[in-house]
Write a protein that holds these residues in place. Structure first.
Motif, PDB file in Angstrom:
ATOM      1  N   CYS A  44      48.003  12.563  60.968  1.00  7.64           N
ATOM      2  CA  CYS A  44      49.518  12.384  61.301  1.00  7.64           C
ATOM      3  C   CYS A  44      50.502  12.633  60.301  1.00  7.64           C
ATOM      4  O   CYS A  44      51.450  12.908  60.503  1.00  7.64           O
ATOM      5  CB  CYS A  44      49.713  10.916  61.984  1.00  7.64           C
ATOM      6  N   THR A  45      49.869  12.846  58.879  1.00 10.96           N
ATOM      7  CA  THR A  45      50.780  12.708  57.922  1.00 10.96           C
ATOM      8  C   THR A  45      50.253  14.120  57.048  1.00 10.96           C
ATOM      9  O   THR A  45      50.804  14.440  55.993  1.00 10.96           O
ATOM     10  CB  THR A  45      50.675  11.423  56.845  1.00 10.96           C
ATOM     11  N   GLU A  51      56.159  23.053  56.947  1.00 13.13           N
ATOM     12  CA  GLU A  51      55.181  24.225  57.554  1.00 13.13           C
ATOM     13  C   GLU A  51      55.578  23.862  59.008  1.00 13.13           C
ATOM     14  O   GLU A  51      55.477  24.757  59.546  1.00 13.13           O
ATOM     15  CB  GLU A  51      53.860  23.202  57.359  1.00 13.13           C
ATOM     16  N   LEU A  52      55.904  22.689  59.583  1.00 11.71           N
ATOM     17  CA  LEU A  52      55.909  22.373  60.852  1.00 11.71           C
ATOM     18  C   LEU A  52      57.046  23.042  61.448  1.00 11.71           C
ATOM     19  O   LEU A  52      57.090  23.673  62.461  1.00 11.71           O
ATOM     20  CB  LEU A  52      56.015  21.012  61.183  1.00 11.71           C
ATOM     21  N   ALA A  59      59.127  18.164  63.484  1.00 14.17           N
ATOM     22  CA  ALA A  59      58.367  17.282  62.165  1.00 14.17           C
ATOM     23  C   ALA A  59      57.756  15.975  62.866  1.00 14.17           C
ATOM     24  O   ALA A  59      56.998  15.693  62.226  1.00 14.17           O
ATOM     25  CB  ALA A  59      59.483  17.057  61.164  1.00 14.17           C
ATOM     26  N   GLN A  60      58.528  15.101  63.999  1.00 13.98           N
ATOM     27  CA  GLN A  60      57.882  14.027  64.270  1.00 13.98           C
ATOM     28  C   GLN A  60      56.353  14.253  65.133  1.00 13.98           C
ATOM     29  O   GLN A  60      56.426  14.883  65.996  1.00 13.98           O
ATOM     30  CB  GLN A  60      58.724  13.703  65.504  1.00 13.98           C
ATOM     31  N   ALA A  61      55.645  13.378  64.359  1.00 14.08           N
ATOM     32  CA  ALA A  61      54.351  13.376  65.062  1.00 14.08           C
ATOM     33  C   ALA A  61      54.147  12.468  65.941  1.00 14.08           C
ATOM     34  O   ALA A  61      54.933  11.285  66.049  1.00 14.08           O
ATOM     35  CB  ALA A  61      53.168  13.112  63.847  1.00 14.08           C
ATOM     36  N   GLY A  77      56.793  22.035  70.151  1.00 13.22           N
ATOM     37  CA  GLY A  77      57.615  22.836  69.731  1.00 13.22           C
ATOM     38  C   GLY A  77      58.190  23.692  71.149  1.00 13.22           C
ATOM     39  O   GLY A  77      57.562  23.455  72.099  1.00 13.22           O
ATOM     40  N   GLY A  78      59.128  24.532  70.963  1.00 17.68           N
ATOM     41  CA  GLY A  78      59.519  25.501  72.075  1.00 17.68           C
ATOM     42  C   GLY A  78      58.471  26.479  72.803  1.00 17.68           C
ATOM     43  O   GLY A  78      58.693  26.452  73.938  1.00 17.68           O
TER      44      GLY A  78
END
Length: 170
Positions: A44-45, A51-52, A59-61, A77-78
């Motif tokens: 998760c980190t 990068e994300l 960016a939120q996992a 993501g989209g």
């Protein structure tokens, strides 16, 4: 549905393996159990926020652990979703024996043993996985499109794994 589509079949095919140490007088190493370095790894980190965002992901996992032996996280993501999981009881080689694969193409990923794989009927979103040996186990990168044909899932999974696999535990 996001990246979970590709991994459902992967998780369902997982088994457990035995011990990877070479026994005195034996020619073949036995299978291995648990990767100490990988046990401490937090999927998760792992990815950096820049990068994300460069891959079009938030960016939120979010925790993504459909089975207890493959903990991980996902990012949305989209156009696609990304999942990163670990399994301290399997390797690229053991998954080949224990799985039901439509595709299982072995290749080096970041200088490590890896494979590009997908399960039969991965769904209309074209889910694809890249498995990489790391820290005594395996790390699983999974990509799936948000809509049918929205992304080449295998190409995206390969790109992400190639860019980051060198940072995985040894």
């Amino acid at each position: 549905m996001t990246a979970g589509v590709a991994l459902v079949g992967l998780s369902a095919c997982s088994g457990t393996a035995g011990d990877s140490t070479r026994k005195a007088g034996s020619e073949e190493p036995t299978e291995r159990v648990g990767g100490a370095a990988l046990e401490q790894f937090d999927p998760c980190t792992f990815f950096k926020p820049d990068e994300l965002s460069s891959w079009g992901l938030e960016a939120q996992a979010e925790e993504f652990t459909p089975v207890s032996f493959e903990p991980g996280c996902r990012w949305r993501g989209g156009q696609m979703g990304l999942v990163l999981q670990k399994n301290v009881e399997e390797t690229v080689a053991s998954y080949e024996k224990n799985g039901n694969w439509e595709r299982y193409d072995k290749q080096s990923v970041g200088g490590r043993s890896g494979v590009v794989a997908n399960v039969p009927s991965g769904g209309a979103t074209g889910g694809c996985n890249v498995l990489v040996d790391a820290g005594g186990g395996v790390v699983i990168y999974g990509v799936s499109g948000r809509l049918a044909d929205s992304v080449d899932a295998c190409a995206e999974a390969e790109k992400i794994a190639a860019a980051t696999a060198s940072r995985l535990p040894r």
